[in-house]
Each structure stands twice: as C-alpha cells, then as structure tokens.
Design an enzyme around this catalytic site. Structure first.
Site, short mmCIF file in Angstrom:
data_model
loop_
_atom_site.label_atom_id
_atom_site.label_comp_id
_atom_site.label_asym_id
_atom_site.label_seq_id
_atom_site.Cartn_x
_atom_site.Cartn_y
_atom_site.Cartn_z
N LYS A 261 -4.53 -3.18 -35.54
CA LYS A 261 -4.55 -1.81 -36.04
C LYS A 261 -6.00 -1.38 -36.37
O LYS A 261 -6.90 -2.23 -36.43
CB LYS A 261 -3.64 -1.71 -37.27
CG LYS A 261 -2.16 -2.01 -36.97
CD LYS A 261 -1.30 -1.82 -38.22
CE LYS A 261 0.18 -2.05 -37.93
NZ LYS A 261 1.02 -1.76 -39.14
N TYR B 27 6.69 4.45 -33.13
CA TYR B 27 7.28 4.28 -34.47
C TYR B 27 8.52 5.14 -34.68
O TYR B 27 8.86 5.47 -35.83
CB TYR B 27 6.22 4.60 -35.53
CG TYR B 27 5.23 3.48 -35.77
CD1 TYR B 27 5.65 2.20 -36.17
CD2 TYR B 27 3.86 3.69 -35.62
CE1 TYR B 27 4.73 1.18 -36.39
CE2 TYR B 27 2.94 2.65 -35.84
CZ TYR B 27 3.39 1.41 -36.23
OH TYR B 27 2.48 0.38 -36.46
N ASN C 150 -2.07 -3.13 -42.71
CA ASN C 150 -1.80 -4.57 -42.68
C ASN C 150 -2.24 -5.25 -41.37
O ASN C 150 -1.65 -6.24 -40.96
CB ASN C 150 -0.32 -4.82 -42.96
CG ASN C 150 0.57 -4.02 -42.03
OD1 ASN C 150 0.10 -3.41 -41.08
ND2 ASN C 150 1.87 -4.04 -42.30
N HIS D 278 0.39 -5.28 -35.67
CA HIS D 278 1.78 -4.97 -35.34
C HIS D 278 2.26 -6.02 -34.35
O HIS D 278 1.50 -6.45 -33.48
CB HIS D 278 1.91 -3.59 -34.68
CG HIS D 278 3.23 -3.37 -34.00
ND1 HIS D 278 4.35 -2.94 -34.69
CD2 HIS D 278 3.63 -3.58 -32.71
CE1 HIS D 278 5.37 -2.88 -33.84
NE2 HIS D 278 4.97 -3.26 -32.64
N GLU E 255 8.07 -1.25 -26.08
CA GLU E 255 6.70 -1.04 -26.56
C GLU E 255 5.66 -1.42 -25.49
O GLU E 255 4.64 -0.74 -25.35
CB GLU E 255 6.47 -1.85 -27.85
CG GLU E 255 7.32 -1.32 -29.00
CD GLU E 255 7.28 -2.20 -30.25
OE1 GLU E 255 6.54 -3.21 -30.25
OE2 GLU E 255 7.99 -1.87 -31.22
P1 IDP Z 1 6.35 -4.48 -39.65
O1 IDP Z 1 5.04 -3.95 -39.15
O2 IDP Z 1 6.15 -5.69 -40.51
O3 IDP Z 1 7.37 -4.68 -38.56
P2 IDP Z 1 7.86 -2.10 -40.39
O4 IDP Z 1 8.89 -2.08 -41.45
O5 IDP Z 1 8.33 -2.02 -38.96
O6 IDP Z 1 6.94 -3.38 -40.65
O7 IDP Z 1 6.90 -0.87 -40.70
C1 IDP Z 1 5.94 -0.45 -39.75
C2 IDP Z 1 4.62 -0.25 -40.47
O8 IDP Z 1 4.75 0.83 -41.41
C3 IDP Z 1 4.17 -1.43 -41.32
O9 IDP Z 1 3.47 -2.43 -40.58
C4 IDP Z 1 3.27 -0.75 -42.33
O10 IDP Z 1 2.00 -0.45 -41.75
C5 IDP Z 1 4.01 0.55 -42.59
N1 IDP Z 1 4.97 0.45 -43.70
C6 IDP Z 1 6.20 -0.12 -43.66
N2 IDP Z 1 6.85 -0.01 -44.82
C7 IDP Z 1 6.02 0.68 -45.64
C8 IDP Z 1 6.13 1.13 -47.00
O11 IDP Z 1 7.14 0.93 -47.69
N3 IDP Z 1 5.05 1.80 -47.50
C9 IDP Z 1 3.94 2.05 -46.76
N4 IDP Z 1 3.80 1.65 -45.49
C10 IDP Z 1 4.81 0.97 -44.93
MG MG Z 2 8.24 -3.23 -37.31
#
Ligand code: IDP
Ligand code: MG
Length: 138
Positions: A11, A51, A118, A121, A132
């Site tokens: 990212k 997304y 974070n 992805h 994807e």
């Molecule tokens: P993942 O990347 O671990 O699969 P997902 O639940 O698919 O997590 O969420 C996609 C992305 O959205 C996450 O990597 C993060 O960047 C963001 N995200 C997910 N949940 C939250 C939240 O509760 N608050 C803020 N950002 C979030």
């Molecule tokens: Mg995800």
C-alpha cells in the site's frame, strides 16, 4: 498439484516508507514466486471495484482516498497455499495488535487515523484472488 496465486499489494504507506524491498523479501524467503510486479497510482474506479465488499462502511471513503494517495506495488505471487500463507505473513488487520514476526506486527504503525494504514493487502480466498488478479493485472 495445482499451484495457487494471490494478489499482494504494498500500500502507499509501505511504498512511501521504502519498505517494498523488505516486504517482497519476506514473500520470497517464504518460498513464494514473484511472478509479476507493477507500480502505479491506482484510479478511484479500480479501488471501488477492489474494495466493493466494504462499500458503505465508515472507513470505505478514507480507505479509497488513502489507496489513491500514491504509488502502490501490485504483485502476482505464486506458491502452494500462498493465499493463506501470505495472510499469515501479513498478520492481523490492525498494526497495534498484529503479532510480532508478521509484516504488520513488525513494521506497521498506528497513525490514529480513520483508516488502518497497514502496509499490505492480500487476497482472502481463491475467488477473491482470481477476481483481484483480473482487476490489477487483467
Ligand atoms: P484485511 O486487509 O486484513 O483483509 P479488511 O477487513 O478486508 O482487512 O479491510 C480492508 C482494509 O480496510 C484494511 O486492510 C484496512 O486498511 C482497512 N480497515 C479495515 N477495517 C477497518 C476499521 O475498522 N477501521 C479503519 N480501517 C479499516
Ligand atoms: Mg480483506
């Protein structure tokens, strides 16, 4: 045995912090092949598709804005059980609670923002990976 493929994204926070090499090195060291790599700033259109499952959630718009804020490195990674394997390497979604030893646990920071920045992805299923990879490399 059919060899699996997944989509990994470094990212914009990972690219901006010059962590791409470290992140890709962990994937290679685990034995996965880096089949194709592209670096570009994704369009809103691509990100909204990517997304789609999160459309309507409070973090959706900040997530899209963050992901289009700079270059992303997209990787087609290949190996046995690479989908599950990369998710395990990446660690839990929140950098604060991601286990030490994982990419997010070792390198991720909590910036106190509306979106979790974070670093990476990884596709979460064979269906997601196929969808994807089509979006980012099709
Ligand atoms: P993942 O990347 O671990 O699969 P997902 O639940 O698919 O997590 O969420 C996609 C992305 O959205 C996450 O990597 C993060 O960047 C963001 N995200 C997910 N949940 C939250 C939240 O509760 N608050 C803020 N950002 C979030
Ligand atoms: Mg995800």
């Amino acid at each position: 045995m059919a060899t699996e493929e997944t989509l990994v994204l470094v990212k914009p926070d990972g690219v901006a912090r010059s962590l791409t090499g470290q992140i890709l090195a962990r994937i290679e060291a685990k034995g996965y092949e880096l089949v194709d790599i592209r670096k570009f700033t994704p369009s809103r259109e691509l990100l909204v598709e990517h997304y789609a499952e999160h459309d309507g959630k409070p973090f959706f718009e900040p997530l899209v804005e963050f992901m289009m804020s700079g270059d992303v490195v997209a990787v087609r990674a290949r190996g046995n059980r690479v989908i599950e394997g990369f998710r395990s390497l990446a660690g839990a979604t929140e950098p604060t609670t991601a286990a030490p030893g994982t990419i997010r646990g070792d390198l991720g920071r909590d910036w106190g923002l509306k979106v979790q920045q974070n670093l990476v992805h990884g596709s979460d299923s064979t269906e997601s990976a196929e969808r994807e990879l089509g979006l980012w490399f099709g």
